[in-house]
Design a protein around this motif. Structure first.
Motif, PDB file in Angstrom:
ATOM      1  N   SER A  25       5.905  -1.902  11.831  1.00  0.00           N
ATOM      2  CA  SER A  25       7.148  -2.647  11.860  1.00  0.00           C
ATOM      3  C   SER A  25       7.272  -3.421  10.565  1.00  0.00           C
ATOM      4  O   SER A  25       6.365  -3.446   9.760  1.00  0.00           O
ATOM      5  CB  SER A  25       7.156  -3.600  13.048  1.00  0.00           C
ATOM      6  N   GLY A  26       8.402  -4.095  10.353  1.00  0.00           N
ATOM      7  CA  GLY A  26       8.615  -4.840   9.130  1.00  0.00           C
ATOM      8  C   GLY A  26       9.482  -4.046   8.173  1.00  0.00           C
ATOM      9  O   GLY A  26       9.832  -2.901   8.421  1.00  0.00           O
ATOM     10  N   THR A  27       9.810  -4.641   7.036  1.00  0.00           N
ATOM     11  CA  THR A  27      10.745  -4.042   6.084  1.00  0.00           C
ATOM     12  C   THR A  27      10.270  -2.697   5.571  1.00  0.00           C
ATOM     13  O   THR A  27      10.925  -1.691   5.742  1.00  0.00           O
ATOM     14  CB  THR A  27      10.973  -4.995   4.895  1.00  0.00           C
ATOM     15  N   ALA A  28       9.111  -2.658   4.907  1.00  0.00           N
ATOM     16  CA  ALA A  28       8.634  -1.397   4.340  1.00  0.00           C
ATOM     17  C   ALA A  28       8.148  -0.458   5.419  1.00  0.00           C
ATOM     18  O   ALA A  28       8.324   0.745   5.334  1.00  0.00           O
ATOM     19  CB  ALA A  28       7.509  -1.664   3.349  1.00  0.00           C
ATOM     20  N   GLN A  82       4.534  -2.027  -3.350  1.00  0.00           N
ATOM     21  CA  GLN A  82       3.590  -1.742  -2.268  1.00  0.00           C
ATOM     22  C   GLN A  82       2.275  -1.247  -2.880  1.00  0.00           C
ATOM     23  O   GLN A  82       2.212  -0.915  -4.054  1.00  0.00           O
ATOM     24  CB  GLN A  82       4.159  -0.659  -1.346  1.00  0.00           C
ATOM     25  N   HIS A  83       1.254  -1.155  -2.071  1.00  0.00           N
ATOM     26  CA  HIS A  83      -0.007  -0.566  -2.522  1.00  0.00           C
ATOM     27  C   HIS A  83      -0.594   0.268  -1.384  1.00  0.00           C
ATOM     28  O   HIS A  83      -0.171   0.178  -0.240  1.00  0.00           O
ATOM     29  CB  HIS A  83      -1.001  -1.644  -2.977  1.00  0.00           C
ATOM     30  N   ILE A  84      -1.569   1.087  -1.733  1.00  0.00           N
ATOM     31  CA  ILE A  84      -2.256   1.916  -0.745  1.00  0.00           C
ATOM     32  C   ILE A  84      -3.727   1.525  -0.728  1.00  0.00           C
ATOM     33  O   ILE A  84      -4.313   1.228  -1.780  1.00  0.00           O
ATOM     34  CB  ILE A  84      -2.093   3.426  -1.025  1.00  0.00           C
ATOM     35  N   THR A  85      -4.292   1.508   0.454  1.00  0.00           N
ATOM     36  CA  THR A  85      -5.715   1.265   0.612  1.00  0.00           C
ATOM     37  C   THR A  85      -6.275   2.359   1.512  1.00  0.00           C
ATOM     38  O   THR A  85      -5.690   2.677   2.547  1.00  0.00           O
ATOM     39  CB  THR A  85      -5.981  -0.118   1.242  1.00  0.00           C
TER      40      THR A  85
END
Length: 144
Positions: A25-28, A82-85
C-alpha cells in the motif's frame, strides 16, 4: 438480470485477481507488482511500477564472467527516488545477506556475495520503494 449478476461476478473476480497481483500500500506501492522467473544468471524477481519495469533482483549460484557465485545482484532502473533491496535468508527467514541501491543515483546496482555450503537451501526476495513505503515480493526458494 442474469447478465447483471454475471457482469458483477466477473468484475469481482477481476478485482480479486488485481488485488492478488498488487502487493502493498502507499503511493509507490499501490501500483508495484512483481514477476518471478529465471534469467541466464539464475532466479530473478522483477518489480514493475505502474506497469513499467523498474528494478530486479537476481540470485546467482555459480560464478559467471569473473563474478563470484552465491551472489545477490539488485538493479534499480528508474530515477524515481525509490531503491531496491535484495535479501538472502536462512529457511527460517534470518537474513544473512543484503544488497541495496539505497543512496545511489539510478540507474545503479549493488551486489553481495560470499561462499555458501554447496546444496544448502535459502530464501530470496526483494523490496522496492522508500523506507516508509517498501513493497516486498514473495520469498522464493534458492540453493547454493
Amino acid at each position: 438480470m442474469m447478465r447483471r449478476k454475471l457482469g458483477s461476478l466477473l468484475a469481482a473476480g477481476a478485482l480479486a485477481l488485481t488485488a492478488n497481483m498488487t502487493i502493498g500500500s502507499g503511493t509507490a506501492s499501490a501500483a508495484t507488482t512483481f514477476t518471478y522467473g529465471t534469467s541466464q544468471y539464475g532466479p530473478t524477481i522483477k518489480a514493475y511500477v505502474n506497469g513499467q519495469y523498474a528494478a530486479e533482483g537476481t540470485w546467482t549460484v555459480d560464478p559467471i564472467a569473473g563474478n563470484p557465485g552465491d551472489t545477490i545482484v539488485v538493479t534499480d532502473l528508474r530515477t524515481d527516488g525509490q531503491h531496491i533491496t535484495g535479501y538472502l535468508a536462512r529457511t527460517n527467514y534470518t537474513v544473512v545477506r543484503t544488497a541495496t541501491t539505497k543512496g545511489k543515483p539510478a540507474p545503479s546496482y549493488d551486489s553481495a556475495s560470499g561462499d555458501l555450503t554447496e546444496g544448502s537451501r535459502w530464501k530470496f526476495w526483494i523490496c522496492y520503494g522508500t523506507d516508509a513505503s517498501d513493497v516486498c515480493s514473495q520469498a522464493i526458494d534458492v540453493h547454493a
